[in-house]
Scaffold this motif. Structure first.
Motif, mmCIF file in Angstrom:
data_model
loop_
_atom_site.group_PDB
_atom_site.id
_atom_site.type_symbol
_atom_site.label_atom_id
_atom_site.label_comp_id
_atom_site.label_asym_id
_atom_site.label_seq_id
_atom_site.Cartn_x
_atom_site.Cartn_y
_atom_site.Cartn_z
ATOM 1 N N MET A 56 10.381 1.271 -14.147
ATOM 2 C CA MET A 56 10.917 2.591 -14.754
ATOM 3 C C MET A 56 10.460 3.432 -13.790
ATOM 4 S SD MET A 56 7.066 2.602 -17.331
ATOM 5 C CE MET A 56 6.452 4.473 -17.537
ATOM 6 N N ALA A 57 11.488 4.648 -13.862
ATOM 7 C CA ALA A 57 11.768 5.641 -13.338
ATOM 8 C C ALA A 57 10.303 5.843 -11.740
ATOM 9 C CB ALA A 57 12.420 7.016 -13.166
ATOM 10 N N GLY A 58 9.830 5.931 -11.790
ATOM 11 C CA GLY A 58 8.490 5.911 -10.919
ATOM 12 C C GLY A 58 8.609 5.212 -9.627
ATOM 13 N N GLU A 59 8.678 3.763 -10.314
ATOM 14 C CA GLU A 59 9.146 2.861 -9.129
ATOM 15 C C GLU A 59 9.826 3.104 -8.311
ATOM 16 O OE1 GLU A 59 7.283 -0.053 -9.184
ATOM 17 O OE2 GLU A 59 6.482 0.494 -10.902
ATOM 18 N N ARG A 60 10.967 4.221 -8.173
ATOM 19 C CA ARG A 60 12.516 4.585 -7.891
ATOM 20 C C ARG A 60 11.701 5.626 -6.537
ATOM 21 N NH1 ARG A 60 13.214 1.200 -12.085
ATOM 22 N NH2 ARG A 60 15.630 0.336 -11.952
ATOM 23 N N ILE A 61 10.675 6.045 -7.090
ATOM 24 C CA ILE A 61 9.742 7.273 -6.151
ATOM 25 C C ILE A 61 9.213 6.303 -5.417
ATOM 26 C CG2 ILE A 61 8.689 9.306 -6.187
ATOM 27 C CD1 ILE A 61 11.671 9.862 -7.640
ATOM 28 N N ALA A 62 8.763 5.692 -5.883
ATOM 29 C CA ALA A 62 7.799 4.604 -5.254
ATOM 30 C C ALA A 62 8.435 4.105 -3.958
ATOM 31 C CB ALA A 62 6.487 3.907 -5.926
ATOM 32 N N ASP A 63 9.536 3.389 -4.479
ATOM 33 C CA ASP A 63 10.045 3.436 -3.047
ATOM 34 C C ASP A 63 10.579 4.315 -2.510
ATOM 35 O OD1 ASP A 63 10.118 0.355 -4.180
ATOM 36 O OD2 ASP A 63 11.867 0.158 -4.503
ATOM 37 N N CYS A 64 10.681 5.160 -2.368
ATOM 38 C CA CYS A 64 11.453 6.117 -1.580
ATOM 39 C C CYS A 64 11.038 6.967 -0.726
ATOM 40 C CB CYS A 64 12.242 7.097 -2.602
ATOM 41 S SG CYS A 64 13.345 8.067 -1.795
ATOM 42 N N TYR A 65 9.384 6.620 -1.293
ATOM 43 C CA TYR A 65 8.208 7.496 -0.738
ATOM 44 C C TYR A 65 7.731 6.223 0.565
ATOM 45 C CZ TYR A 65 3.861 9.511 -0.075
ATOM 46 O OH TYR A 65 2.671 10.029 1.627
ATOM 47 N N MET A 66 8.069 5.259 -0.281
ATOM 48 C CA MET A 66 7.443 4.184 1.301
ATOM 49 C C MET A 66 8.622 3.669 2.096
ATOM 50 S SD MET A 66 8.050 -0.098 0.192
ATOM 51 C CE MET A 66 9.200 0.347 0.099
ATOM 52 N N PHE A 85 0.614 -0.944 -0.073
ATOM 53 C CA PHE A 85 -0.374 0.251 -0.356
ATOM 54 C C PHE A 85 1.029 1.738 0.355
ATOM 55 C CE2 PHE A 85 -2.060 3.357 2.639
ATOM 56 C CZ PHE A 85 -3.246 3.579 1.557
ATOM 57 N N LEU A 86 1.465 1.220 1.368
ATOM 58 C CA LEU A 86 2.540 2.531 1.023
ATOM 59 C C LEU A 86 3.159 3.039 -0.709
ATOM 60 C CD1 LEU A 86 4.194 2.086 4.384
ATOM 61 C CD2 LEU A 86 3.047 3.781 3.574
ATOM 62 N N HIS A 87 4.229 1.514 -1.293
ATOM 63 C CA HIS A 87 4.578 1.557 -2.746
ATOM 64 C C HIS A 87 3.623 2.552 -3.376
ATOM 65 C CE1 HIS A 87 7.403 0.757 -5.991
ATOM 66 N NE2 HIS A 87 5.689 0.060 -5.720
#
Length: 192
Positions: free
Chosen positions: A136-146, A96-98
């Motif tokens: 894609m690059a957005g996966e890294r942003i989602a991981d960083c946020y999580m 969910f966080l990701h």
């Protein structure tokens, strides 16, 4: 497909969730408690981005992990029950966080911001490993946020499976600083 609409009311203004009409696919009370704990972790300024959460049934897409459409997070039947999201001592739903990180990225265009920075810290964030199918690059942003929410706000250690050293020490601080300088955190007092 028919859905039952419910609301987690302990989290203002309340998080709506949908389940299928098949009782065998309903989330257990422990899954709902974990989702509530997770939603509390999200900065209040970001909570309005989500419309609702869908607890998907067996065999529905996504079959594992999660997905989103910009306003709705879909959690697979399997992911809600996976050890990753039911680890004793860590009462948070990682999937969910990701996925919420994706909503924040889309709403505030964080990936675009990071790409335009053209600095070493931004490049490092966008080159961080990712274990999912989508690369894609957005996966890294989602991981960083999580990981930021888990480690810095909740104080829960998290070992990134694809790039364990990326979120330790100075490397973690550099990545978190890029995220915190993005439009997603403008006007939000960041906690460290």
């Amino acid at each position: 497909m028919a859905w039952i609409h419910k609301r987690l009311t302990s989290v203002p203004p309340g998080l709506e969730y949908w389940t299928t009409t098949h009782e065998r696919d309903w989330p257990e009370e422990s899954h709902l408690r974990i989702l509530e704990n997770t939603f509390w972790l999200i900065p209040s300024q970001h909570r309005s981005i989500i419309d609702h959460v869908e607890f998907r049934g067996r065999g529905q897409q996504p079959r594992s992990g999660g997905g989103n459409n910009g306003h709705v997070i879909r959690l697979s039947h399997e992911s809600v029950r996976a050890r990753l999201n039911n680890t004793p001592g860590r009462e948070f739903n990682i999937t969910f966080l990701h996925e919420f990180g994706h909503l924040v990225d889309m709403h505030y265009q964080v990936t675009r911001y990071v790409m335009r920075r053209r600095d070493a810290a931004g490049r490092a964030l966008l080159r961080t490993g990712h274990t999912g199918v989508t690369q894609m690059a957005g996966e890294r942003i989602a991981d960083c946020y999580m990981i930021y929410l888990l480690q810095e706000l909740a104080g829960v250690p998290y070992q990134h499976p694809a790039d364990p050293s990326a979120y330790r020490g100075e490397q973690a601080r550099d990545r978190f600083d890029v995220l915190l300088q993005s439009p997603a955190f403008a006007g939000i007092a960041a906690s460290r």
